[in-house]
Design an enzyme around this catalytic site. Sequence first.
Site, PDB file in Angstrom:
ATOM      1  N   ASN A 111       0.848  -1.194   0.000  1.00  0.00           N
ATOM      2  CA  ASN A 111       0.000   0.000   0.000  1.00  0.00           C
ATOM      3  C   ASN A 111       0.877   1.235   0.000  1.00  0.00           C
ATOM      4  O   ASN A 111       1.928   1.247   0.629  1.00  0.00           O
ATOM      5  CB  ASN A 111      -0.866  -0.005   1.269  1.00  0.00           C
ATOM      6  CG  ASN A 111      -1.780   1.211   1.363  1.00  0.00           C
ATOM      7  OD1 ASN A 111      -2.413   1.597   0.381  1.00  0.00           O
ATOM      8  ND2 ASN A 111      -1.851   1.816   2.536  1.00  0.00           N
ATOM      9  N   HIS A 113       0.926   5.124   1.176  1.00  0.00           N
ATOM     10  CA  HIS A 113       0.208   6.017   2.091  1.00  0.00           C
ATOM     11  C   HIS A 113       0.874   7.390   2.072  1.00  0.00           C
ATOM     12  O   HIS A 113       2.101   7.476   2.140  1.00  0.00           O
ATOM     13  CB  HIS A 113       0.198   5.430   3.510  1.00  0.00           C
ATOM     14  CG  HIS A 113      -0.641   6.236   4.446  1.00  0.00           C
ATOM     15  ND1 HIS A 113      -2.008   6.130   4.488  1.00  0.00           N
ATOM     16  CD2 HIS A 113      -0.308   7.212   5.317  1.00  0.00           C
ATOM     17  CE1 HIS A 113      -2.485   7.005   5.365  1.00  0.00           C
ATOM     18  NE2 HIS A 113      -1.474   7.673   5.886  1.00  0.00           N
ATOM     19  N   SER A 145       4.906   6.784   2.522  1.00  0.00           N
ATOM     20  CA  SER A 145       5.351   5.472   2.999  1.00  0.00           C
ATOM     21  C   SER A 145       4.767   4.395   2.094  1.00  0.00           C
ATOM     22  O   SER A 145       3.595   4.488   1.706  1.00  0.00           O
ATOM     23  CB  SER A 145       4.832   5.193   4.419  1.00  0.00           C
ATOM     24  OG  SER A 145       5.177   6.224   5.317  1.00  0.00           O
ATOM     25  N   ASP A 154      -2.993   0.541   8.218  1.00  0.00           N
ATOM     26  CA  ASP A 154      -1.733   1.247   7.926  1.00  0.00           C
ATOM     27  C   ASP A 154      -0.619   0.870   8.897  1.00  0.00           C
ATOM     28  O   ASP A 154       0.240   1.700   9.224  1.00  0.00           O
ATOM     29  CB  ASP A 154      -1.938   2.783   7.931  1.00  0.00           C
ATOM     30  CG  ASP A 154      -2.960   3.244   6.914  1.00  0.00           C
ATOM     31  OD1 ASP A 154      -3.056   2.609   5.844  1.00  0.00           O
ATOM     32  OD2 ASP A 154      -3.663   4.232   7.185  1.00  0.00           O
TER      33      ASP A 154
HETATM   34  C1  GAR Z   1      -2.538   8.965  -2.946  1.00  0.00           C
HETATM   35  O1  GAR Z   1      -2.040  10.126  -2.324  1.00  0.00           O
HETATM   36  C2  GAR Z   1      -2.406   7.776  -2.014  1.00  0.00           C
HETATM   37  O2  GAR Z   1      -1.264   7.794  -1.219  1.00  0.00           O
HETATM   38  C3  GAR Z   1      -3.631   7.960  -1.152  1.00  0.00           C
HETATM   39  O3  GAR Z   1      -4.647   8.317  -2.064  1.00  0.00           O
HETATM   40  C4  GAR Z   1      -4.049   9.081  -3.134  1.00  0.00           C
HETATM   41  C5  GAR Z   1      -4.486   8.485  -4.448  1.00  0.00           C
HETATM   42  O4  GAR Z   1      -3.999   9.221  -5.547  1.00  0.00           O
HETATM   43  N1  GAR Z   1      -3.935   6.754  -0.417  1.00  0.00           N
HETATM   44  C6  GAR Z   1      -4.434   6.780   0.796  1.00  0.00           C
HETATM   45  O5  GAR Z   1      -4.736   7.809   1.383  1.00  0.00           O
HETATM   46  C7  GAR Z   1      -4.611   5.409   1.425  1.00  0.00           C
HETATM   47  N2  GAR Z   1      -4.886   5.527   2.839  1.00  0.00           N
HETATM   48  P1  GAR Z   1      -3.982   8.604  -7.000  1.00  0.00           P
HETATM   49  O6  GAR Z   1      -5.365   7.998  -7.254  1.00  0.00           O
HETATM   50  O7  GAR Z   1      -3.720   9.795  -7.886  1.00  0.00           O
HETATM   51  O8  GAR Z   1      -2.905   7.590  -7.065  1.00  0.00           O
END
Ligand code: GAR
Length: 211
Positions: A111, A113, A145, A154
């Site tokens: 994942n 984060h 991370s 997480d």
């Molecule tokens: C990213 O910033 C990712 O790290 C976050 O959602 C966004 C998705 O962006 N994930 C979380 O918050 C998971 N807890 P993307 O669709 O443009 O890749």
Amino acid sequence: MGIQKKKIAVLVSGGGSNLQSLIDQQENSFFEGEIVLVVSNNKNAYGLIRAQENEIAAIHVSKKDYPTNELYDQKLLELFLEYKIDLIVLAGYLRYVTPLLIEKYPNKIINIHPSLLPSFGGYGFYGLNVHQAVYEKGAKVSGASVHFVDEGKDTGPIILQKAIDLDQNWQPEQIQTEVLKIEHQLLPLAVKYFCADRLVVENHRVIILED
Ligand code: GAR
């Protein structure tokens, strides 16, 4: 003889910029893997379109059809088996996975984060909420991370992290933009290490083996 290319499934809920960074780096042969499946819980996720544009199977699995978390993940498991998946990447996937999948794919689900875990992680910390909380705390650094997924929220073993200094004038949206740039570096790198069998988990710590 090289290692066989790993078959990768990417799970997305939204824009899929992290998926795009993986598609781009696959094109550059940055890692020895092939994204063969993209799944989303959101039928309007732009990530599904990115997959289609790159001739990757793009599947929407609706919560309406699989109303409990267990039924939902059972459906995902069927897809992963059908596509012979070796690695599952959660790239902006805004659902938690159940033990059903974690037990079948131990240290094979990663994942990304958008914070320096264990800070600003866990229930409710996703997307812009994370950066809003970082902003409200007046944190001077943030970052991204990549970790293996375990039964917690997480909490799994951290594979890679990178920090950035925060400009005090940045609003949450700008923190998000800057952190995303880091994410786009870290996620393909973690995939590269995984595909090369270079990640070993010992006592909840990830050791990266030398090349
Ligand atoms: C990213 O910033 C990712 O790290 C976050 O959602 C966004 C998705 O962006 N994930 C979380 O918050 C998971 N807890 P993307 O669709 O443009 O890749």
